[in-house]
Enzyme design. Structure first.
Site, PDB file in Angstrom:
ATOM      1  N   LYS A 138       2.500 -11.901   8.702  1.00 55.99           N
ATOM      2  CA  LYS A 138       1.634 -11.066   8.055  1.00 55.99           C
ATOM      3  C   LYS A 138       1.045 -12.114   7.007  1.00 55.99           C
ATOM      4  CE  LYS A 138      -0.330  -7.501   5.034  1.00 55.99           C
ATOM      5  NZ  LYS A 138      -0.103  -6.420   4.153  1.00 55.99           N
TER       6      LYS A 138
ATOM      7  N   THR B  25       0.973  -0.976   0.022  1.00 52.85           N
ATOM      8  CA  THR B  25      -0.067  -0.032   0.103  1.00 52.85           C
ATOM      9  C   THR B  25       0.925   1.159   0.104  1.00 52.85           C
ATOM     10  OG1 THR B  25      -1.836  -1.239   1.116  1.00 52.85           O
ATOM     11  CG2 THR B  25      -1.973   0.944   1.152  1.00 52.85           C
TER      12      THR B  25
ATOM     13  N   TYR C 220       6.221 -11.980   5.742  1.00 51.62           N
ATOM     14  CA  TYR C 220       5.479 -11.436   5.030  1.00 51.62           C
ATOM     15  C   TYR C 220       4.845 -12.486   3.929  1.00 51.62           C
ATOM     16  CZ  TYR C 220       2.297  -7.886   2.282  1.00 51.62           C
ATOM     17  OH  TYR C 220       1.344  -7.431   1.573  1.00 51.62           O
TER      18      TYR C 220
END
Length: 299
Positions: free
Chosen positions: A164, A48, A136
């Site tokens: 994550k 993002t 991640y």
């Protein structure tokens, strides 16, 4: 970090000017907006944050501004993923020097890697780090998924404090939650915005919502309701957040064009995504404004 990581940790956007320089004032406003929304941490230079489209100068400036302006109010995690191991270590050392509290590292993007190669990659990185690392898992972007047995092996490293997961597989998230039951200091974070409430109800430690940039309060409310086992409010808040997520589709390409346009309407930052991503059309801008008004985000 002295305690186990948990809560809502939005992957903060990287505000840019029209000439693609860092919008420092906008970034400071974003930090305050998110912390005022009671988030539990910030994640800089994630997907993002458009990290892969930005140069090293902006990477460094972004981390510096966030760390200095946050001033210890919440932990700051920094994405340091590179294509290869040495590039990742270079990024990691820069984040360390700038005061990051932790690093987020996915498998190197562009090339696919085996699980043995991933184990070697993270082993080499752990030898160089002075700060905690969050794994991640994002195979749609990194090309190489981190398998469950690999996660279990990496969780044995003191430096690795959690994962994550943005695989989009809820079954895999459940497997991670189950595995973490025997790993008391290892945290599981859900990156799929549409499954955040369900994941925390089942035992996930936190969420990393891109939409948290726009609606941090609702994301925190969702997390709190899930921790308390309030299924009725979890279902309601998850539906509302899913509606807000429509902003990602209101663009002419990159979802971050719509998100940044919405944040600009809130007076937080400039609206420009990293090139060549396009900004929303005039018609889409009107739809974004209507959505923000409908959801009580714009008066």
């Amino acid at each position: 970090m002295e305690t186990k990581l948990k809560g809502v940790i939005p992957p903060i956007i990287t505000p840019l000017t029209e000439r693609e320089k860092l919008d420092r004032e906008g970034l400071q406003k974003m930090v305050d907006y998110l912390i005022d929304g009671c988030v539990h941490g910030l994640f800089a230079l994630g997907s993002t944050g458009e990290f892969a489209a930005l140069d090293e100068t902006i990477h460094g400036e972004t981390v510096k501004v966030i760390v200095e302006h946050t001033a210890g109010r919440v932990p700051v995690l920094v994405g340091v993923t590179g294509v290869g191991t040495e590039q990742t270590i270079t990024n990691l050392k820069r984040a360390q020097d700038l005061g990051a509290d932790g690093a987020v590292i996915s498998p190197g993007y562009y090339f696919p890697y085996t699980q043995a190669e991933l184990l070697h990659h993270y082993d080499l990185v752990c030898r160089e780090t002075k700060i905690p690392i969050m794994l991640y898992n994002v195979p749609v972007r990194a090309r190489s998924p981190i398998h469950l047995e690999t996660v279990k092996a990496l969780a044995q490293y003191d430096q690795i404090i959690g994962i994550k997961d943005s695989s989009g597989s809820f079954n895999f998230v459940q497997e991670l939650i189950g595995a973490a039951e025997t790993l008391p200091n290892f945290a599981v974070f859900q990156g799929d915005e549409q499954a955040m409430g369900a994941a925390v109800l089942l035992g996930a430690d936190g969420i990393v919502p891109g939409i948290g940039n726009l609606d941090p309060v609702r994301c925190v409310q969702l997390y709190n309701a899930a921790v308390e086992g309030d299924r009725e409010n979890v279902n309601r808040l998850q539906r509302e957040i899913n509606d807000v997520c429509r902003v990602f589709s209101l663009s002419q390409g990159s979802p971050y064009g719509g998100l940044k346009a919405a944040l600009h309407m809130l007076g937080l930052c400039e609206p420009y995504p990293a090139k060549p991503a396009a900004s929303p059309s005039e018609e889409q801008l009107q739809e974004i404004k209507a959505l923000l008004t409908e959801k009580g985000l714009l008066n």
